[in-house]
Design an enzyme around this catalytic site. Structure first.
Site, PDB file in Angstrom:
ATOM      1  N   GLU A   1      -5.705  -7.996   0.238  1.00 16.93           N
ATOM      2  CA  GLU A   1      -6.463  -7.627   1.439  1.00 16.93           C
ATOM      3  C   GLU A   1      -7.835  -7.158   0.991  1.00 16.93           C
ATOM      4  O   GLU A   1      -7.967  -6.506  -0.049  1.00 16.93           O
ATOM      5  CB  GLU A   1      -5.801  -6.491   2.226  1.00 16.93           C
ATOM      6  CG  GLU A   1      -4.600  -6.865   3.037  1.00 16.93           C
ATOM      7  CD  GLU A   1      -4.062  -5.661   3.827  1.00 16.93           C
ATOM      8  OE1 GLU A   1      -4.865  -4.783   4.208  1.00 16.93           O
ATOM      9  OE2 GLU A   1      -2.846  -5.613   4.047  1.00 16.93           O
TER      10      GLU A   1
ATOM     11  N   GLU B   1       0.821  -1.235   0.000  1.00 15.62           N
ATOM     12  CA  GLU B   1       0.000   0.000   0.000  1.00 15.62           C
ATOM     13  C   GLU B   1       0.846   1.272   0.000  1.00 15.62           C
ATOM     14  O   GLU B   1       0.460   2.293   0.576  1.00 15.62           O
ATOM     15  CB  GLU B   1      -0.957   0.000   1.195  1.00 15.62           C
ATOM     16  CG  GLU B   1      -1.941  -1.157   1.188  1.00 15.62           C
ATOM     17  CD  GLU B   1      -2.865  -1.161   2.397  1.00 15.62           C
ATOM     18  OE1 GLU B   1      -2.918  -0.151   3.116  1.00 15.62           O
ATOM     19  OE2 GLU B   1      -3.541  -2.181   2.618  1.00 15.62           O
TER      20      GLU B   1
END
Length: 498
Positions: free
Chosen positions: A422, A330
């Site tokens: 995720e 991320e």
């Protein structure tokens, strides 16, 4: 059997004409047809100022403005004559810098409108399924600060099924046999099946796994787990890491593990909560200064951290366990320190980490999963085996996220498998198959995303309701732990011999 475990290559036999002395006659080859280029059909163009608005959004005569905060929306009613897939093409601009704002169709999340120019350009939400009739298309606020001129609805180009044909190979030429076997299996099933996954820092005996087993009767195929407790700062504060043994146990049970790393910085660089010093807000660690040589002490401390997390990975290699390794995730969001200095410093760090673990420590059991969340942050095909994306679409959102799937698939110049590394909600497998969003796996985050707070091994339905959890884990296209082959004996793809 409802699911396949091995793809068997067909043997093509050439039959001679026996006993008659004849020679097989060959017909002239048919000329190769040139594929007809796809041309989108424009269904309709709708002016944004003719829509309905909430919050601060207002018409400025020829466009709408005022996307500033939650609750600011513009809704446009569109109409299509046939069931099918359509692209939503927004002509829009930003007030400056990249902006990302959610788009909904009839209240369901369809994807994020990404814009970065201060002049009008097209932002596209790809392959939205709409049935014949009217639909309400809404743009909300995430980063806000955009102006919308109009929306064009056009037919979507069919997916080229070859995107699911990924050659089994690894960026590390010295990969272990176990890693090759696992990669061969992952490539064999890609485009046909989804691997179920769940994050659980206590391993497969943890509460999240217990909740899923109790709710669905199934166990996730993939265990998602963190390296965090091996950080030197965590160890100094008394952590007792068990990740390596949990991964070994799951492998011996027949499962696959994905390892990520919330990298806490050295005590010297902590400015807030030390346990959350992987967050930019809790540290003054400046990656750009470290990578350009301005902070040599920071570099040495960073390398000491890499040395520390190499040890449990070496333990896994010694035990013959291959893993999906997803570091520095991320990054483009900037909320983690490894993304706070921009893409160039990040890519330098990624390559440094790859080189250190691969060449210094000889970690050949890692299948490298890159999860930087933006094409500008991609380090290069030669350092990436699988591309991942993390998506938290809200509560009880079961759409396939096809637009993001196609975007992520385009990051690489080669064909790479695309994983949902995720997520907050499990997508509806039927919708994903229909849309062609063949995520190789999903991995729901831990805690409230699965288990109910204050209760023992009870499902929280805040994000994924029980009926969807049961449907997903028992779907014919979803693989659970009991449906995996013996990965220790899985045939290595012939492509590794090339």
């Amino acid at each position: 059997m409802k699911k396949r475990w091995m793809l068997m290559a067909g043997l093509v036999a050439t039959l001679a004409l026996a006993g008659c002395g004849q020679t097989e006659k060959k017909e002239p080859a048919e000329p190769t047809a040139t594929p007809t280029p796809f041309v989108a059909e424009v269904i309709g163009t709708y002016e944004a100022e003719a829509g309905t608005f909430t919050g601060n959004v207002v018409s400025k005569g020829t466009y709408v403005d005022g996307f500033q905060q939650a609750g600011d929306t513009c809704t446009i009613t569109v109409s299509v004559k046939e069931d099918g897939f359509y692209d939503l093409v927004f002509r829009a601009a930003t007030s400056g810098g990249e902006k990302l704002n959610p788009v909904y169709v009839d209240g369901e999340g369809a994807g994020d409108l990404r814009l970065e120019k201060t002049y009008y350009t097209n932002g596209v939400i790809e392959r939205v399924w709409m049935s014949a009739g009217e639909h309400k298309v809404s743009v909300g606020v995430s980063w806000g600060w955009i102006m919308i001129d109009n929306l064009t609805v056009q037919t979507a180009e069919p997916i080229d099924k070859s995107i699911y044909e990924v050659e089994a190979k690894l960026c590390n030429p010295n990969a272990t046999e176990e890693a090759k076997r696992l990669m061969s299996y992952l490539c064999d099933i890609y485009g046909e099946y989804f691997l179920s996954g769940q994050n659980c820092d206590m391993g497969s005996v943890g509460l999240e796994f217990q909740v899923i087993k109790r709710t669905t009767g199934k166990t996730p195929a993939i265990l998602g787990i963190d390296l965090m407790e091996y950080n030197p700062i965590n160890v100094a504060h008394g952590s007792n890491p068990t990740m390596a043994q949990s991964v070994i146990n799951h492998w011996n049970d027949g499962g696959i593990s994905e390892i990520h790393w919330h990298w806490n910085v050295n005590e010297k660089y902590v400015t807030g909560d030390w346990y959350g010093s992987f967050y930019t807000k809790n540290t003054n660690f400046n990656l750009k200064k470290v990578m350009n040589g301005s902070d040599p002490e920071g570099y040495e401390m960073m390398m000491a951290d890499i040395d520390a997390i190499a040890q449990p990975l070496l333990e896994l290699q010694k035990a013959g366990v291959p893993v999906l390794f997803r570091p520095l995730h991320e990054a483009s969001g900037g909320w983690f320190w490894w993304g706070a200095s921009g893409p160039e410093a990040y890519k330098q760090l990624y390559l440094l980490l790859y080189d250190t673990l691969t060449n210094k420590y000889g970690l050949n059991n890692l299948i490298w999963v890159w999860n930087g969340q933006s094409a500008d942050w991609y380090p290069g095909d030669e350092y990436v085996d699988i591309v991942g994306e993390d998506i938290y679409p809200g509560e009880k959102v079961y759409t396939s996220q096809i637009g993001k799937y196609l975007e992520v698939a385009s990051y690489s110049n080669e064909r790479k498998m695309v994983y949902l590394t995720e997520c907050g909600c499990i997508f509806d497998p039927d919708l994903a198959v229909r849309d062609g969003a063949m995520w190789g796996m999903w991995a729901v985050w831990s805690g409230e995303f699965v288990k109910k707070n204050g209760a023992f091994a009870v499902l929280s339905e805040q994000y994924t309701e029980e009926h969807m959890m049961v449907k997903a884990y028992n779907h014919e296209k979803v693989l659970t732990l009991d449906e995996l082959p013996d990965l220790k004996k899985y045939p290595i793809s012939e492509s590794f011999g090339k």
